[in-house]
Motif scaffolding. Sequence first.
Motif, PDB file in Angstrom:
ATOM      1  N   THR A  92       0.837  -1.210   0.000  1.00  0.00           N
ATOM      2  CA  THR A  92       0.000   0.000   0.000  1.00  0.00           C
ATOM      3  C   THR A  92       0.863   1.247   0.000  1.00  0.00           C
ATOM      4  O   THR A  92       0.684   2.163  -0.818  1.00  0.00           O
ATOM      5  N   MET A  93       1.831   1.291   0.915  1.00  0.00           N
ATOM      6  CA  MET A  93       2.669   2.484   1.006  1.00  0.00           C
ATOM      7  C   MET A  93       3.626   2.585  -0.180  1.00  0.00           C
ATOM      8  O   MET A  93       3.963   3.685  -0.614  1.00  0.00           O
ATOM      9  N   ALA A  94       4.030   1.448  -0.723  1.00  0.00           N
ATOM     10  CA  ALA A  94       4.901   1.484  -1.906  1.00  0.00           C
ATOM     11  C   ALA A  94       4.177   2.125  -3.084  1.00  0.00           C
ATOM     12  O   ALA A  94       4.753   2.958  -3.807  1.00  0.00           O
ATOM     13  N   GLN A  95       2.908   1.757  -3.293  1.00  0.00           N
ATOM     14  CA  GLN A  95       2.151   2.345  -4.398  1.00  0.00           C
ATOM     15  C   GLN A  95       1.984   3.853  -4.214  1.00  0.00           C
ATOM     16  O   GLN A  95       2.090   4.623  -5.174  1.00  0.00           O
ATOM     17  N   ILE A  96       1.704   4.287  -2.993  1.00  0.00           N
ATOM     18  CA  ILE A  96       1.521   5.718  -2.728  1.00  0.00           C
ATOM     19  C   ILE A  96       2.826   6.473  -2.960  1.00  0.00           C
ATOM     20  O   ILE A  96       2.846   7.549  -3.575  1.00  0.00           O
ATOM     21  N   CYS A  97       3.940   5.925  -2.491  1.00  0.00           N
ATOM     22  CA  CYS A  97       5.233   6.595  -2.655  1.00  0.00           C
ATOM     23  C   CYS A  97       5.618   6.704  -4.124  1.00  0.00           C
ATOM     24  O   CYS A  97       6.094   7.756  -4.567  1.00  0.00           O
ATOM     25  N   ARG A  98       5.421   5.633  -4.879  1.00  0.00           N
ATOM     26  CA  ARG A  98       5.763   5.688  -6.305  1.00  0.00           C
ATOM     27  C   ARG A  98       4.948   6.761  -7.022  1.00  0.00           C
ATOM     28  O   ARG A  98       5.451   7.457  -7.910  1.00  0.00           O
ATOM     29  N   ALA A  99       3.676   6.906  -6.639  1.00  0.00           N
ATOM     30  CA  ALA A  99       2.789   7.851  -7.317  1.00  0.00           C
ATOM     31  C   ALA A  99       3.091   9.303  -6.964  1.00  0.00           C
ATOM     32  O   ALA A  99       2.754  10.218  -7.724  1.00  0.00           O
ATOM     33  N   THR A 100       3.736   9.533  -5.820  1.00  0.00           N
ATOM     34  CA  THR A 100       3.936  10.909  -5.348  1.00  0.00           C
ATOM     35  C   THR A 100       5.406  11.329  -5.345  1.00  0.00           C
ATOM     36  O   THR A 100       5.747  12.452  -5.735  1.00  0.00           O
ATOM     37  N   LEU A 101       6.278  10.445  -4.895  1.00  0.00           N
ATOM     38  CA  LEU A 101       7.704  10.771  -4.762  1.00  0.00           C
ATOM     39  C   LEU A 101       8.536  10.285  -5.930  1.00  0.00           C
ATOM     40  O   LEU A 101       9.600  10.833  -6.205  1.00  0.00           O
ATOM     41  N   GLY A 102       8.082   9.210  -6.583  1.00  0.00           N
ATOM     42  CA  GLY A 102       8.865   8.615  -7.651  1.00  0.00           C
ATOM     43  C   GLY A 102       9.407   7.255  -7.248  1.00  0.00           C
ATOM     44  O   GLY A 102       8.899   6.611  -6.332  1.00  0.00           O
ATOM     45  N   ASP A 103      10.469   6.832  -7.892  1.00  0.00           N
ATOM     46  CA  ASP A 103      10.962   5.460  -7.734  1.00  0.00           C
ATOM     47  C   ASP A 103      11.931   5.265  -6.581  1.00  0.00           C
ATOM     48  O   ASP A 103      12.337   4.131  -6.299  1.00  0.00           O
ATOM     49  N   ASP A 104      12.322   6.343  -5.921  1.00  0.00           N
ATOM     50  CA  ASP A 104      13.210   6.224  -4.754  1.00  0.00           C
ATOM     51  C   ASP A 104      12.518   6.831  -3.549  1.00  0.00           C
ATOM     52  O   ASP A 104      11.980   7.948  -3.632  1.00  0.00           O
ATOM     53  N   ALA A 105      12.528   6.113  -2.429  1.00  0.00           N
ATOM     54  CA  ALA A 105      11.840   6.622  -1.240  1.00  0.00           C
ATOM     55  C   ALA A 105      12.494   6.077   0.024  1.00  0.00           C
ATOM     56  O   ALA A 105      13.006   4.948   0.049  1.00  0.00           O
ATOM     57  N   TYR A 106      12.465   6.901   1.056  1.00  0.00           N
ATOM     58  CA  TYR A 106      12.930   6.538   2.386  1.00  0.00           C
ATOM     59  C   TYR A 106      11.791   6.776   3.380  1.00  0.00           C
ATOM     60  O   TYR A 106      11.012   7.723   3.213  1.00  0.00           O
ATOM     61  N   LEU A 107      11.708   5.953   4.408  1.00  0.00           N
ATOM     62  CA  LEU A 107      10.842   6.298   5.533  1.00  0.00           C
ATOM     63  C   LEU A 107      11.524   7.425   6.292  1.00  0.00           C
ATOM     64  O   LEU A 107      12.652   7.268   6.779  1.00  0.00           O
ATOM     65  N   PHE A 108      10.857   8.566   6.355  1.00  0.00           N
ATOM     66  CA  PHE A 108      11.435   9.747   6.996  1.00  0.00           C
ATOM     67  C   PHE A 108      11.046   9.810   8.471  1.00  0.00           C
ATOM     68  O   PHE A 108      11.867  10.011   9.354  1.00  0.00           O
TER      69      PHE A 108
END
Length: 255
Positions: A92-108
């Motif tokens: 769930t969170m992977a799909q949201i991050c890809r749609a908003t941040l792009g292909d690279d993401a960190y838990l902040f």
Amino acid sequence: MSSVQHTHAPLVTEQMRAQYRDEGYFILENVLSDTELELLRGGAQFAVDRLDAEMDAKGVDRIGINARGKRYFSAMVYQQRPELRQFLFGDTMAQICRATLGDDAYLFWEQYVLKAGDPDTAFGWHQDSGYVHENHEPYLTCWIALDDVTEENGSVYLLPYSRSGIRSYIKHIPDPRVNDKVCYFGSDPGMPVVVPAGSIAVFSSVVIHRSGPNLTDRMRRVYLAQYSAEVIMSADGSEPWGSFDPFLRDGAVIA
């Protein structure tokens, strides 16, 4: 013999992506499974107990923006409750991050935001970026309702970009009474997010928002998960500001 391919509709639609880009937010209703909802609820009482114990040890009823028996902002609970990782780094969170941040993401950052029934539980107009510092790219906030959210029990109110005219970090002024940082003093009441438990309000860290008081006799529980496309450093550049567990790299989950 022909084969049948089963496809699933994306969690985040193109319309939602456009709304995030143009207005800074979108809403996903009823997207958590019962299992996910119970998993996140399981950490809420732990979060309260941990902060109450800290206040007991210091002999105070307020620590920062926390107020005993009224409102709690308990951060990095997943570091002591590792079972939360299966949601924080799940699909769930992977799909949201890809749609908003792009292909690279960190838990902040991660925290529970809990409000007991008390008229002193409102939270002032702010940007989440206002609690960091000026020099960072906007990050992602996922405001996850663990109870049905209404205006009566302390809904979050958003000021979309078209209503605030703001798309970047702005200066915040501390409120000496409750320790909130405040950045908006206008008359727009904001757009209330009224959603059932298991819903997610997804918004940028530069979207101005507030929350009302909980005027009911029951706790209003929210779980906040925040992600960034970069490692946000402290103001002096000496160390990472938050957690920065790697989550996505080139679109793939690496957590």
